[in-house]
Write a protein that holds these residues in place. Sequence first.
Motif, PDB file in Angstrom:
ATOM      1  N   UNK A  82       0.842  -1.203   0.000  1.00 39.45           N
ATOM      2  CA  UNK A  82       0.000   0.000   0.000  1.00 39.45           C
ATOM      3  C   UNK A  82       0.874   1.249   0.000  1.00 39.45           C
ATOM      4  N   UNK A  83       0.491   2.190  -0.827  1.00 45.32           N
ATOM      5  CA  UNK A  83       1.171   3.481  -0.877  1.00 45.32           C
ATOM      6  C   UNK A  83       0.181   4.558  -0.418  1.00 45.32           C
ATOM      7  N   UNK A  90       0.748  13.775  -7.877  1.00 45.22           N
ATOM      8  CA  UNK A  90       1.361  13.332  -6.617  1.00 45.22           C
ATOM      9  C   UNK A  90       2.337  12.200  -6.938  1.00 45.22           C
ATOM     10  N   UNK A  91       3.652  12.495  -7.003  1.00 44.12           N
ATOM     11  CA  UNK A  91       4.625  11.441  -7.337  1.00 44.12           C
ATOM     12  C   UNK A  91       4.873  10.516  -6.142  1.00 44.12           C
ATOM     13  N   UNK A  92       5.211   9.270  -6.436  1.00 40.66           N
ATOM     14  CA  UNK A  92       5.567   8.340  -5.366  1.00 40.66           C
ATOM     15  C   UNK A  92       6.710   7.448  -5.831  1.00 40.66           C
ATOM     16  N   UNK A  93       7.444   6.949  -4.868  1.00 39.05           N
ATOM     17  CA  UNK A  93       8.531   6.017  -5.113  1.00 39.05           C
ATOM     18  C   UNK A  93       8.449   4.931  -4.046  1.00 39.05           C
ATOM     19  N   UNK A  94       8.476   3.676  -4.483  1.00 42.72           N
ATOM     20  CA  UNK A  94       8.299   2.558  -3.548  1.00 42.72           C
ATOM     21  C   UNK A  94       9.432   1.558  -3.739  1.00 42.72           C
ATOM     22  N   UNK A  95      10.123   1.256  -2.642  1.00 42.41           N
ATOM     23  CA  UNK A  95      11.144   0.208  -2.623  1.00 42.41           C
ATOM     24  C   UNK A  95      10.715  -0.852  -1.615  1.00 42.41           C
ATOM     25  N   UNK A  96      10.642  -2.096  -2.072  1.00 39.74           N
ATOM     26  CA  UNK A  96      10.133  -3.179  -1.241  1.00 39.74           C
ATOM     27  C   UNK A  96      11.195  -4.265  -1.131  1.00 39.74           C
ATOM     28  N   UNK A  97      11.532  -4.628   0.090  1.00 39.29           N
ATOM     29  CA  UNK A  97      12.458  -5.728   0.329  1.00 39.29           C
ATOM     30  C   UNK A  97      11.673  -7.050   0.306  1.00 39.29           C
ATOM     31  N   UNK A  98      12.163  -7.993  -0.481  1.00 45.34           N
ATOM     32  CA  UNK A  98      11.509  -9.296  -0.591  1.00 45.34           C
ATOM     33  C   UNK A  98      12.418 -10.363   0.013  1.00 45.34           C
ATOM     34  N   UNK A 120      -7.307   2.588  -4.037  1.00 46.54           N
ATOM     35  CA  UNK A 120      -8.171   1.875  -3.104  1.00 46.54           C
ATOM     36  C   UNK A 120      -9.231   2.797  -2.515  1.00 46.54           C
ATOM     37  N   UNK A 121      -8.825   4.004  -2.146  1.00 38.60           N
ATOM     38  CA  UNK A 121      -9.798   4.993  -1.668  1.00 38.60           C
ATOM     39  C   UNK A 121      -9.150   6.370  -1.694  1.00 38.60           C
ATOM     40  N   UNK A 122      -9.987   7.388  -1.764  1.00 42.45           N
ATOM     41  CA  UNK A 122      -9.517   8.773  -1.765  1.00 42.45           C
ATOM     42  C   UNK A 122     -10.571   9.637  -1.093  1.00 42.45           C
ATOM     43  N   UNK A 141      -6.509  12.647   1.632  1.00 41.42           N
ATOM     44  CA  UNK A 141      -5.959  11.416   2.204  1.00 41.42           C
ATOM     45  C   UNK A 141      -6.514  10.227   1.414  1.00 41.42           C
ATOM     46  N   UNK A 142      -5.672   9.260   1.185  1.00 41.98           N
ATOM     47  CA  UNK A 142      -6.099   8.071   0.453  1.00 41.98           C
ATOM     48  C   UNK A 142      -4.993   7.043   0.405  1.00 41.98           C
ATOM     49  N   UNK A 143      -5.165   6.057  -0.443  1.00 44.83           N
ATOM     50  CA  UNK A 143      -4.157   5.010  -0.596  1.00 44.83           C
ATOM     51  C   UNK A 143      -4.338   4.347  -1.952  1.00 44.83           C
ATOM     52  N   UNK A 144      -3.230   3.937  -2.517  1.00 41.50           N
ATOM     53  CA  UNK A 144      -3.268   3.124  -3.731  1.00 41.50           C
ATOM     54  C   UNK A 144      -2.671   1.767  -3.400  1.00 41.50           C
TER      55      UNK A 144
END
Length: 510
Positions: A22-23, A86-94, A110-112, A125-128
């Motif tokens: 989730x971002x 709204x820019x985003x950057x996501x790094x996920x450790x697997x 998902x919601x806004x 406020x929200x989430x993708x």
Amino acid sequence: MEQNCLKTNVYVNENIVNESAEQPIDVDFTLPDFCPDISKIFKCRAVSRISSKGINGRTVNMEGSVCITLLYADSDAVLRSYEYQYPFSKSIEVSEDCTGGNLCCHTRCEYINCRAVTGRKIDIHGAIGIYYRVFRRRATEIISDIDDPNIELRHGTAPATTPMGYAEKYLVIEEDVELGQGQPPIESLLRYDANACIRESKIINDKIIVKGDLIISALYCSEDGNSPQLLKSSIPFSQIIEMEGVSENCECDIGVEVAFIELKPRTSAAGEARSLQLCAKLLITAEAYCNNDIAVVLDAYSRKYQAEISRSKICFEKITENICETYHCKKNISVDSPINSVSDLWCDVQNINTKCESDCISVSGSILVGIIVSDAENEAGFKERSIDFEYKYSLTKPLKVPRCNPQIEVASCGYTITGPDNIELRIDLSINAAVYECSNVPLIIDMNVDHSKPSEKTVNSAMIIYFADSGEFVWDIARRYSASVNDVMKINGLENDEISEQRMIMIPIQ
């Protein structure tokens, strides 16, 4: 005596990671000076896209942006809008090293939620949701033959498929989208959408040709100050994806998504904006499989010695057919107040559920419809409705374990006002999907014969009389007594492995 095992490799695509993250979206902004104050918020809409992605060992990196469009009415009840990126950057450790893997990912809002703190300041406020999968081709070595006169082999074929590869390519489209005949010039954009749909794909040696359409819709304010104007355009695209080894005998799973979109009014030398400057980036993906049934050893045993067999269950996936259809959805909806006209209508596909049965693929979900209307006093208003849909596709032949992950895009949407408070919606959904059949085949990967341990004989006689039932197999009977399959079939005059009727079987014991 050492047995000589002939081995071969089989290949499957193996998922390393298949997860979601989730971002959050937490932002506030102030309207620029050229935007009037907010009197009433109609809709805060968020569309998320991933513009770049990559793998670095055990880290999955994704970058993108969320396009937030605020539709509102000013103090004169005139429709206004403001777009915020709204820019985003996501790094996920697997948990596992993904080097050499292929990364597939997509996002959805998902919601806004938004609220006007003041007439010019907005708090959002929200989430993708970010859904990502990393996979790579894995080889498993299996036994295809054993050179040992004391070992009985049950030969057969496995419905194997060879994953030829995964490829993706970005396509940049830059064009001017012209206004239609009689449409007034553009004063400002209110909102715009873009959907990409696959129309067809074709495989030529080492190349995959993909054709489709980029569907653009834009709502703008005209210079004459009349009601908002809607511009729609369909831009065809064609792209060649190179993939070594693919041929006409292969099947492909093709996908396309909009990674970036920007529309800006273009002003001519005469001072009028009669076109929109389009800059779009599409991500086209292709996953190819070739049918390659292989000779395998399904079972084995030694007539003289004890043996240990190691097996591995291989999951082969085969593309049996491709779905490329347009589903027509029609629905009547009612609104809570009389309307005079509709300025704009858009649709977002949500909550997709896919059910795969042996003879049918069912796809259901909902479509969130946003409608900008005006009343008898020409004041703007906003209506939102959710409608359900269900699409069914009959398979050309029954499948044991089908799998399907459809891509659904809105190809077009229209309406007819059937009454002061009723609207008939017409929505075309573009449905593209590859249908896979999954076969789990237990194959022998190793066999160790212990020549110091003779096989345990259940009887000491030279011949056994066995009364077989219809449907039994010679192989199973011979294996039970460590006998030769060929000797059993020869001495009993049998031509088929399956016994068709009850009868007496003589089994020679060596």
